[in-house]
Design a protein around this motif. Sequence first.
Motif, PDB file in Angstrom:
ATOM      1  N   ASP A 119       0.868  -1.177   0.000  1.00  0.00           N
ATOM      2  CA  ASP A 119       0.000   0.000   0.000  1.00  0.00           C
ATOM      3  C   ASP A 119       0.905   1.227   0.000  1.00  0.00           C
ATOM      4  O   ASP A 119       2.030   1.171   0.519  1.00  0.00           O
ATOM      5  CB  ASP A 119      -0.893  -0.017   1.246  1.00  0.00           C
ATOM      6  N   ILE A 120       0.440   2.305  -0.581  1.00  0.00           N
ATOM      7  CA  ILE A 120       1.290   3.491  -0.743  1.00  0.00           C
ATOM      8  C   ILE A 120       0.752   4.669   0.060  1.00  0.00           C
ATOM      9  O   ILE A 120      -0.410   5.058  -0.088  1.00  0.00           O
ATOM     10  CB  ILE A 120       1.388   3.885  -2.240  1.00  0.00           C
ATOM     11  N   TRP A 121       1.616   5.202   0.916  1.00  0.00           N
ATOM     12  CA  TRP A 121       1.338   6.457   1.605  1.00  0.00           C
ATOM     13  C   TRP A 121       2.039   7.585   0.857  1.00  0.00           C
ATOM     14  O   TRP A 121       3.081   7.348   0.253  1.00  0.00           O
ATOM     15  CB  TRP A 121       1.879   6.371   3.042  1.00  0.00           C
ATOM     16  N   PRO A 122       1.528   8.815   0.895  1.00  0.00           N
ATOM     17  CA  PRO A 122       0.302   9.256   1.572  1.00  0.00           C
ATOM     18  C   PRO A 122      -0.961   9.052   0.734  1.00  0.00           C
ATOM     19  O   PRO A 122      -2.058   9.390   1.170  1.00  0.00           O
ATOM     20  CB  PRO A 122       0.559  10.735   1.807  1.00  0.00           C
ATOM     21  N   ASP A 123      -0.813   8.490  -0.468  1.00  0.00           N
ATOM     22  CA  ASP A 123      -1.955   8.368  -1.388  1.00  0.00           C
ATOM     23  C   ASP A 123      -3.159   7.683  -0.744  1.00  0.00           C
ATOM     24  O   ASP A 123      -4.304   8.126  -0.894  1.00  0.00           O
ATOM     25  CB  ASP A 123      -1.538   7.583  -2.631  1.00  0.00           C
ATOM     26  N   SER A 124      -2.915   6.565  -0.033  1.00  0.00           N
ATOM     27  CA  SER A 124      -4.023   5.800   0.530  1.00  0.00           C
ATOM     28  C   SER A 124      -4.722   6.556   1.663  1.00  0.00           C
ATOM     29  O   SER A 124      -5.914   6.356   1.904  1.00  0.00           O
ATOM     30  CB  SER A 124      -3.531   4.440   1.026  1.00  0.00           C
ATOM     31  N   VAL A 125      -3.994   7.430   2.356  1.00  0.00           N
ATOM     32  CA  VAL A 125      -4.615   8.231   3.421  1.00  0.00           C
ATOM     33  C   VAL A 125      -5.692   9.123   2.826  1.00  0.00           C
ATOM     34  O   VAL A 125      -6.820   9.201   3.333  1.00  0.00           O
ATOM     35  CB  VAL A 125      -3.556   9.082   4.153  1.00  0.00           C
ATOM     36  N   ALA A 149      -7.113   8.683  -0.111  1.00  0.00           N
ATOM     37  CA  ALA A 149      -8.110   7.841  -0.785  1.00  0.00           C
ATOM     38  C   ALA A 149      -9.186   7.373   0.181  1.00  0.00           C
ATOM     39  O   ALA A 149     -10.335   7.154  -0.220  1.00  0.00           O
ATOM     40  CB  ALA A 149      -7.437   6.640  -1.438  1.00  0.00           C
ATOM     41  N   TYR A 150      -8.820   7.208   1.463  1.00  0.00           N
ATOM     42  CA  TYR A 150      -9.784   6.732   2.445  1.00  0.00           C
ATOM     43  C   TYR A 150     -10.513   7.871   3.157  1.00  0.00           C
ATOM     44  O   TYR A 150     -11.132   7.660   4.185  1.00  0.00           O
ATOM     45  CB  TYR A 150      -9.107   5.815   3.457  1.00  0.00           C
ATOM     46  N   GLY A 151     -10.430   9.083   2.592  1.00  0.00           N
ATOM     47  CA  GLY A 151     -11.330  10.132   3.051  1.00  0.00           C
ATOM     48  C   GLY A 151     -10.703  11.291   3.813  1.00  0.00           C
ATOM     49  O   GLY A 151     -11.407  12.254   4.134  1.00  0.00           O
ATOM     50  N   PHE A 152      -9.413  11.227   4.134  1.00  0.00           N
ATOM     51  CA  PHE A 152      -8.789  12.361   4.818  1.00  0.00           C
ATOM     52  C   PHE A 152      -8.566  13.491   3.815  1.00  0.00           C
ATOM     53  O   PHE A 152      -7.990  13.279   2.744  1.00  0.00           O
ATOM     54  CB  PHE A 152      -7.460  11.948   5.449  1.00  0.00           C
ATOM     55  N   LYS A 153      -9.040  14.668   4.157  1.00  0.00           N
ATOM     56  CA  LYS A 153      -8.958  15.798   3.247  1.00  0.00           C
ATOM     57  C   LYS A 153      -7.531  16.340   3.184  1.00  0.00           C
ATOM     58  O   LYS A 153      -6.901  16.617   4.204  1.00  0.00           O
ATOM     59  CB  LYS A 153      -9.910  16.912   3.694  1.00  0.00           C
ATOM     60  N   LYS A 154      -7.035  16.481   1.973  1.00  0.00           N
ATOM     61  CA  LYS A 154      -5.666  16.948   1.772  1.00  0.00           C
ATOM     62  C   LYS A 154      -5.583  18.440   2.063  1.00  0.00           C
ATOM     63  O   LYS A 154      -6.341  19.240   1.538  1.00  0.00           O
ATOM     64  CB  LYS A 154      -5.241  16.664   0.324  1.00  0.00           C
ATOM     65  N   ASN A 155      -4.661  18.807   2.944  1.00  0.00           N
ATOM     66  CA  ASN A 155      -4.373  20.217   3.199  1.00  0.00           C
ATOM     67  C   ASN A 155      -2.884  20.362   3.445  1.00  0.00           C
ATOM     68  O   ASN A 155      -2.159  19.370   3.558  1.00  0.00           O
ATOM     69  CB  ASN A 155      -5.190  20.750   4.380  1.00  0.00           C
TER      70      ASN A 155
END
Length: 400
Positions: free
Chosen positions: A137-143, A145-151
């Motif tokens: 699994d690849i971070w931060p992409d999966s974070v 993808a599972y709903g955490f809003k990118k800021n």
Amino acid sequence: MKKILIVTEYFYPEEFKINEVALEWKKKGYDVDILTTNPTYPFGELYSNYINKWYTKENWNGLTIYRVKAITGYKSSLFKKLLKYISFMMLGSFISLKIGKKYNYVFGFDVGALTGLVPAVILNQFYKKTVTLWVQDIWPDSVYAYGFKKNKILEFILNNFVRYIYKYTSNFAVTSKGFENRILPYLKNQKKIIHAPNWTDDLDVNLEEFSFSDKDYLHFTFAGNIGTVQNLDNVILGFSSLEDKYLNKIQLNIIGDGSYLSNLKKLVEKNKIKNVIFWGRKPKKEITRYLEASDFLIVSLVDKPIFSLTIPAKTQTYIAIGKPIIGIINGETADIIKEHNIGFCANPNSMNEIKEVFIKAINLNNLEKKHISNISKELTNTMFKKEVIIDKLLKLLRQE
């Protein structure tokens, strides 16, 4: 005797590929220990016969397993899920530093949150141990993808955390070729990266035959975790959009459990969709009989960048079964299906394309199905052969 420490949040009796890796390396003469948590996956509750102590040590098939306290109840609580990741990162790191000096090699199984690899990489940071990560699994992409809003703040924290993990990683194995390009930007120095995909589960061909129905249906089957990212609502809606001349001779079987199952049942009930059957979760050792009873096997994920790089582990099992695959998915998995001509693919967002792949499958003749079965058998014995992949991982660990 060379000593290997495997660091993973998930291990036996939880069912993951790392169990087989550990046992195979033990057979090859290595002294293999595992650092993990008390088992709770997939339901978020402690397995029976386990006591959730802060630290325990046990033996399984000649392997020494060091376990730390697990956080339970995380399926329904985001706070507890975050606490689960932080807990293993901290408790695992403490034990890792305590026992880590004696190992020649350290192997991290990266199947969940990247925080679970801190107990592995600190052994490079503090003791200069060789650390190999097998990236699932690849971070931060999966974070994201599972709903955490990118800021900006979250991006800064995650990017620097990933750089830290990769800085103290000696080399990498990736289950998807596309992962390599997502790792490289975080590396200051060139490091070896190899492709080591997941293999098929061992299939028990001696199980009693199963039939989904006493009617002469064509059976389409999805088997696995049922969450929001599996995109099964679109699969069901695409299926239900078929004309009656098709719907009257096919059945959609959904095997598994997960957080989104109740939503799917409500969708089927609300829209009065016929011939969609939910079979619930089945023991992994019995899954072969359900797949063998199917005519077509479905792999599906939502259309997000991280999932275009991901090859769901069920894909290899589907290939080993030898049935045509319906890929309602983009990216690497779709590429495998198309390149080797072992099924049909649709864009996960296109109801029309999903409908069309069902029609193509229904019209497939027996000669074409036999051809797909032969190709699938060849792939299983080459690209996805367990012994070959485990040997590749061992050579990487030894830096050969």
